[in-house]
Design a protein around this motif. Structure first.
Motif: not given
Lengths: 115, 189
Positions: A23-51
């Protein structure tokens, strides 16, 4: 429940495992992780949302932001989700046409590789 | 009629508190189990939007929520345990047998609305994919997408933008016209 994030590499794909509420409180942490992964050259991502127990439009925005980032590198960001209550917000917002949404991580990986 | 009022500071952490409170009151009021997720998400969207607007314009001002059960506990003197709720309110969720949530913010609506308050979006949210994330925002989508989501979730919605804030009213019908616990008491009596 708060947000718990984890990630690992599987078959040339970075799997992001999300657990809890996005949500609006926790989403920034996910955003930072995705940005970090892309910046490190990971361009194929799968986000597992089952939990994932809760997702709002702020979380959707973060996923869309991640998608825009990987697409800039000809990458992909697919989702794994079978929970009806989470899928509902993707349907309401029309984002089922934007994301690849699969029933399992393996299915998401196989689908990408078959393209 | 029964009302629960909640006032929160414009902090993202409190949006979850508002969601939990709204869900608990909705469950108590007798909302269908299948609609609880809609209430939770819609209230979260309304509060998230209000918090973002306040953080941009008036971070010290509180945001107000009213959770209204129109078929809520009747006066002790009532001789009609399943009777008609009194007249109340002026929102579009008026009348007996509805659960209404009113979220009122104090941010000037004219400055927060980036597009007309017509939330019919033929292509869904994908139409906003080109919208840049506002400064300080975390979303890749327009903040007004949250309002579009509310409209998609709630049974009835009204959005009233004013110079001194926006009032979002959303409501759902109550199952069996009243609180589940009250009905169960009647059935066993």
């Amino acid at each position: 429940m708060d947000l718990k994030l984890d990630h690992h590499t599987e078959d040339d794909t970075e799997i992001v495992v999300v657990e809890g509420e996005i949500d609006v409180y926790t989403a920034p942490r996910l955003r930072e992780l995705l940005i970090d992964l892309v910046n490190k050259g990971n361009f194929h991502l799968v986000v597992n949302m089952e939990k994932v127990e809760f997702l709002d439009s702020t979380g959707l925005g973060v996923l869309v932001g991640g998608l825009k980032r990987v697409r800039a590198h000809d990458g992909t960001l697919d989702l794994v989700c079978t929970q009806e209550r989470i899928l509902k917000i993707f349907r309401i917002t029309g984002l089922t046409k934007v994301f690849g949404i699969y029933g399992s991580v393996q299915e998401a990986i196989d689908k990408r590789k078959s393209k | 009629m029964a009302i629960v009022q909640l006032t929160i500071s414009a902090l993202p952490a409190h949006v979850r508190t508002a969601r939990l409170m709204a869900t608990a009151v909705a469950r108590r009021a007798g909302i269908a189990e299948s609609a609880l997720d809609e209430v939770r998400l819609a209230v979260g969207e309304a509060c998230s939007r209000a918090v973002e607007a306040h953080r941009a314009h008036c971070p010290d001002q509180p945001i107000q929520l009213e959770l209204i059960d129109s078929a809520g506990p009747l006066p002790a003197t009532s001789s009609h345990p399943g009777g008609v709720a009194p007249e109340w309110g002026s929102g579009n969720g008026d009348g007996p047998g509805r659960f209404e949530v009113v979220v009122s913010d104090r941010a000037p609506a004219k400055e927060t609305a980036d597009f007309p308050l017509d939330y019919h979006v033929p292509d869904g949210v994908s139409a906003f994919l080109g919208v840049p994330t506002p400064a300080g925002g975390v979303s890749g989508l327009s903040p007004d997408v949250g309002l579009a989501v509310i409209i998609g979730l709630a049974d009835e919605v009204s959005i009233e933008p004013h110079d001194d804030g926006t009032v979002v009213r959303m409501s759902w019908p109550l199952e069996h016209g009243g609180p589940v616990s009250r009905d169960s008491v009647q059935s066993t009596g």
